[in-house]
Design a protein around this motif. Structure first.
Motif, PDB file in Angstrom:
ATOM      1  N   MET A   1      46.177 112.210 -59.836  1.00  0.00           N
ATOM      2  CA  MET A   1      46.297 111.099 -59.331  1.00  0.00           C
ATOM      3  C   MET A   1      45.776 110.040 -60.407  1.00  0.00           C
ATOM      4  O   MET A   1      45.249 110.259 -61.278  1.00  0.00           O
ATOM      5  CB  MET A   1      45.144 111.016 -58.130  1.00  0.00           C
ATOM      6  CG  MET A   1      45.284 112.074 -57.203  1.00  0.00           C
ATOM      7  SD  MET A   1      46.940 111.542 -56.025  1.00  0.00           S
ATOM      8  CE  MET A   1      45.979 110.294 -54.973  1.00  0.00           C
ATOM      9  N   VAL A   2      46.258 108.835 -60.056  1.00  0.00           N
ATOM     10  CA  VAL A   2      45.852 107.664 -60.864  1.00  0.00           C
ATOM     11  C   VAL A   2      45.267 106.718 -60.097  1.00  0.00           C
ATOM     12  O   VAL A   2      45.496 106.495 -58.705  1.00  0.00           O
ATOM     13  CB  VAL A   2      47.314 106.917 -61.737  1.00  0.00           C
ATOM     14  CG1 VAL A   2      47.855 108.078 -62.607  1.00  0.00           C
ATOM     15  CG2 VAL A   2      48.263 106.630 -60.580  1.00  0.00           C
ATOM     16  N   ARG A   3      44.428 105.775 -60.647  1.00  0.00           N
ATOM     17  CA  ARG A   3      43.760 104.683 -59.911  1.00  0.00           C
ATOM     18  C   ARG A   3      44.111 103.443 -60.280  1.00  0.00           C
ATOM     19  O   ARG A   3      44.110 103.352 -61.517  1.00  0.00           O
ATOM     20  CB  ARG A   3      42.211 104.810 -60.058  1.00  0.00           C
ATOM     21  CG  ARG A   3      41.370 103.740 -59.452  1.00  0.00           C
ATOM     22  CD  ARG A   3      39.978 103.886 -59.494  1.00  0.00           C
ATOM     23  NE  ARG A   3      39.516 103.634 -61.136  1.00  0.00           N
ATOM     24  CZ  ARG A   3      38.511 103.699 -61.725  1.00  0.00           C
ATOM     25  NH1 ARG A   3      37.581 104.007 -60.864  1.00  0.00           N
ATOM     26  NH2 ARG A   3      38.405 103.539 -62.753  1.00  0.00           N
ATOM     27  N   VAL A   4      44.713 102.733 -59.334  1.00  0.00           N
ATOM     28  CA  VAL A   4      45.281 101.092 -59.893  1.00  0.00           C
ATOM     29  C   VAL A   4      44.476 100.316 -59.052  1.00  0.00           C
ATOM     30  O   VAL A   4      44.007 100.338 -57.820  1.00  0.00           O
ATOM     31  CB  VAL A   4      46.742 101.271 -59.692  1.00  0.00           C
ATOM     32  CG1 VAL A   4      47.288 102.035 -60.725  1.00  0.00           C
ATOM     33  CG2 VAL A   4      47.220 101.387 -58.147  1.00  0.00           C
ATOM     34  N   LYS A  31      50.729 110.697 -59.608  1.00  0.00           N
ATOM     35  CA  LYS A  31      51.263 110.338 -61.146  1.00  0.00           C
ATOM     36  C   LYS A  31      53.014 110.371 -60.786  1.00  0.00           C
ATOM     37  O   LYS A  31      53.244 111.115 -60.058  1.00  0.00           O
ATOM     38  CB  LYS A  31      50.926 111.437 -62.068  1.00  0.00           C
ATOM     39  CG  LYS A  31      51.182 111.278 -63.572  1.00  0.00           C
ATOM     40  CD  LYS A  31      50.780 112.295 -64.500  1.00  0.00           C
ATOM     41  CE  LYS A  31      50.911 111.806 -65.839  1.00  0.00           C
ATOM     42  NZ  LYS A  31      50.527 112.948 -66.761  1.00  0.00           N
ATOM     43  N   GLY A  32      53.254 109.251 -61.563  1.00  0.00           N
ATOM     44  CA  GLY A  32      54.842 109.101 -61.311  1.00  0.00           C
ATOM     45  C   GLY A  32      55.228 108.051 -60.358  1.00  0.00           C
ATOM     46  O   GLY A  32      56.403 107.879 -60.342  1.00  0.00           O
ATOM     47  N   THR A  33      54.252 107.576 -59.590  1.00  0.00           N
ATOM     48  CA  THR A  33      54.539 106.663 -58.582  1.00  0.00           C
ATOM     49  C   THR A  33      55.154 105.451 -59.171  1.00  0.00           C
ATOM     50  O   THR A  33      54.391 105.001 -59.902  1.00  0.00           O
ATOM     51  CB  THR A  33      53.331 106.462 -57.748  1.00  0.00           C
ATOM     52  OG1 THR A  33      53.091 107.552 -57.015  1.00  0.00           O
ATOM     53  CG2 THR A  33      53.558 105.396 -56.571  1.00  0.00           C
ATOM     54  N   THR A  34      56.126 104.868 -58.702  1.00  0.00           N
ATOM     55  CA  THR A  34      56.695 103.367 -59.095  1.00  0.00           C
ATOM     56  C   THR A  34      55.939 102.401 -58.235  1.00  0.00           C
ATOM     57  O   THR A  34      55.311 102.491 -57.420  1.00  0.00           O
ATOM     58  CB  THR A  34      57.944 103.410 -58.807  1.00  0.00           C
ATOM     59  OG1 THR A  34      58.335 103.423 -57.608  1.00  0.00           O
ATOM     60  CG2 THR A  34      58.852 104.503 -59.324  1.00  0.00           C
ATOM     61  N   VAL A  35      55.868 101.351 -59.013  1.00  0.00           N
ATOM     62  CA  VAL A  35      55.410 100.184 -58.435  1.00  0.00           C
ATOM     63  C   VAL A  35      56.084  99.674 -57.051  1.00  0.00           C
ATOM     64  O   VAL A  35      55.343  99.166 -56.199  1.00  0.00           O
ATOM     65  CB  VAL A  35      55.191  98.898 -59.466  1.00  0.00           C
ATOM     66  CG1 VAL A  35      56.358  98.063 -59.591  1.00  0.00           C
ATOM     67  CG2 VAL A  35      54.228  97.611 -59.053  1.00  0.00           C
ATOM     68  N   LYS A  36      57.312  99.783 -56.957  1.00  0.00           N
ATOM     69  CA  LYS A  36      58.018  99.537 -55.786  1.00  0.00           C
ATOM     70  C   LYS A  36      57.470 100.595 -54.589  1.00  0.00           C
ATOM     71  O   LYS A  36      57.182 100.106 -53.678  1.00  0.00           O
ATOM     72  CB  LYS A  36      59.506  99.758 -56.084  1.00  0.00           C
ATOM     73  CG  LYS A  36      60.211  99.658 -54.712  1.00  0.00           C
ATOM     74  CD  LYS A  36      61.986  99.751 -55.130  1.00  0.00           C
ATOM     75  CE  LYS A  36      62.779  99.616 -53.761  1.00  0.00           C
ATOM     76  NZ  LYS A  36      62.503 100.774 -52.843  1.00  0.00           N
ATOM     77  N   GLN A  64      56.243 103.269 -63.737  1.00  0.00           N
ATOM     78  CA  GLN A  64      55.533 104.198 -63.397  1.00  0.00           C
ATOM     79  C   GLN A  64      54.223 103.690 -63.407  1.00  0.00           C
ATOM     80  O   GLN A  64      53.674 103.413 -64.676  1.00  0.00           O
ATOM     81  CB  GLN A  64      56.012 105.540 -63.817  1.00  0.00           C
ATOM     82  CG  GLN A  64      57.132 105.849 -63.316  1.00  0.00           C
ATOM     83  CD  GLN A  64      57.485 107.497 -63.948  1.00  0.00           C
ATOM     84  OE1 GLN A  64      56.746 108.050 -64.524  1.00  0.00           O
ATOM     85  NE2 GLN A  64      58.717 107.918 -63.342  1.00  0.00           N
ATOM     86  N   LEU A  65      53.008 103.719 -62.280  1.00  0.00           N
ATOM     87  CA  LEU A  65      51.719 103.208 -62.572  1.00  0.00           C
ATOM     88  C   LEU A  65      51.000 104.392 -63.157  1.00  0.00           C
ATOM     89  O   LEU A  65      51.029 105.597 -63.311  1.00  0.00           O
ATOM     90  CB  LEU A  65      51.256 103.396 -61.188  1.00  0.00           C
ATOM     91  CG  LEU A  65      52.149 102.303 -60.171  1.00  0.00           C
ATOM     92  CD1 LEU A  65      51.228 102.294 -58.910  1.00  0.00           C
ATOM     93  CD2 LEU A  65      51.654 100.802 -60.897  1.00  0.00           C
ATOM     94  N   THR A  66      50.012 103.921 -64.323  1.00  0.00           N
ATOM     95  CA  THR A  66      49.385 104.581 -65.087  1.00  0.00           C
ATOM     96  C   THR A  66      47.851 104.179 -64.499  1.00  0.00           C
ATOM     97  O   THR A  66      47.401 103.235 -64.198  1.00  0.00           O
ATOM     98  CB  THR A  66      49.265 104.192 -66.589  1.00  0.00           C
ATOM     99  OG1 THR A  66      49.055 103.038 -66.844  1.00  0.00           O
ATOM    100  CG2 THR A  66      50.929 104.602 -66.863  1.00  0.00           C
TER     101      THR A  66
END
Length: 248
Positions: A1-4, A31-36, A64-66
């Motif tokens: 998981m990533v936190r944004v 992980k790998g989720t796009t901003v869209k 892809q979000l980090t």
């Protein structure tokens, strides 16, 4: 998981719950989720977005979000051109043409009154609307956010108001249509451009009072409906003049 951390600006907040409006929101994504994907997961159709900044840099929807990304999401800009900056805005359409979903029949008629090419049918399914919009390069107008989230769709707008009068004002402002208005130019029934017709050639089709009172007529070449600037037209014109704050 990533936190944004993500924040939406201006009218994009119309789509958010109260506790997420106009503030920085912490989200956790795979992980790998796009901003869209994140934007639409939060309830906002991608067609409403004009600019996405991640850590101050313009990105496309496939970014892809980090971890610890800071995301700012902006709606369509009315006052200045960001074409050299944005990486999400599609190329503008050469012609303004619409297609509506089943719930916006009154708005469709109003747009035709103003002279805009507007497809509408109460039998359209979402898939059909999407295909026609892509093939004919039309802007989808709908109140269904789910329809606008389809990947195939590049140009669309989620109409906020439920009131037909407010809807036409909303669309005219959103697409800056005032200078493009061309009333009494399109068939209200089948959307085709009208052609001028000689009164003598249609006189026998006109009611006696209309034949006496009016001289200028137009005809739809498809459905053969005859139009003239009668009381019905003037009533609609008064309504639209008042609504738009100008004289058509």
């Amino acid at each position: 998981m990533v936190r944004v951390y993500i924040r939406f600006y201006e009218e994009l907040n119309d789509f958010l719950p109260h506790d997420q409006k106009k503030r920085l929101v912490e989200r956790y994504c795979k992980k790998g989720t796009t901003v869209k994907a994140l934007i639409e997961e939060m309830g906002i159709p991608h067609t409403e977005v004009d600019l996405v900044l991640v850590n101050g840099v313009s990105v496309s929807f496939v970014y892809q979000l980090t971890d610890d990304d800071g995301i700012s999401v902006y709606p369509v800009f009315e006052s200045f051109d960001i074409g050299a900056v944005t990486k999400v805005r599609p190329q503008p359409l050469r012609e303004i043409r619409f297609i509506m979903d089943v719930h916006l029949g009154t708005l469709a008629k109003s747009l035709r009154i103003l002279g805009f090419d507007t497809l509408y049918s109460n039998r359209y399914e979402d898939e059909e609307i999407s295909i026609i919009a892509q093939k004919e390069k039309r802007i989808i107008l709908t109140r269904d956010r789910g329809l606008l989230k389809r990947k195939i769709i590049t140009h669309g707008y989620c109409v906020r108001s439920k009131d037909p009068d407010r809807q036409i004002l909303e669309v005219v402002r959103r697409f800056d249509l005032m200078r493009r208005i061309d009333p009494f130019s399109r068939c209200l029934e089948c959307n085709n451009p009208l052609v001028s017709v000689d009164k003598a050639g249609i006189a026998e089709r006109l009611p006696p009072e209309v034949r006496k009172k009016y001289s200028d007529f137009k005809r739809c070449p498809d459905c053969d409906h005859i139009y003239w600037l009668g009381s019905h037209w003037h009533d609609m014109k008064k309504r639209l003049d008042k609504l738009l704050g100008t004289e058509l």
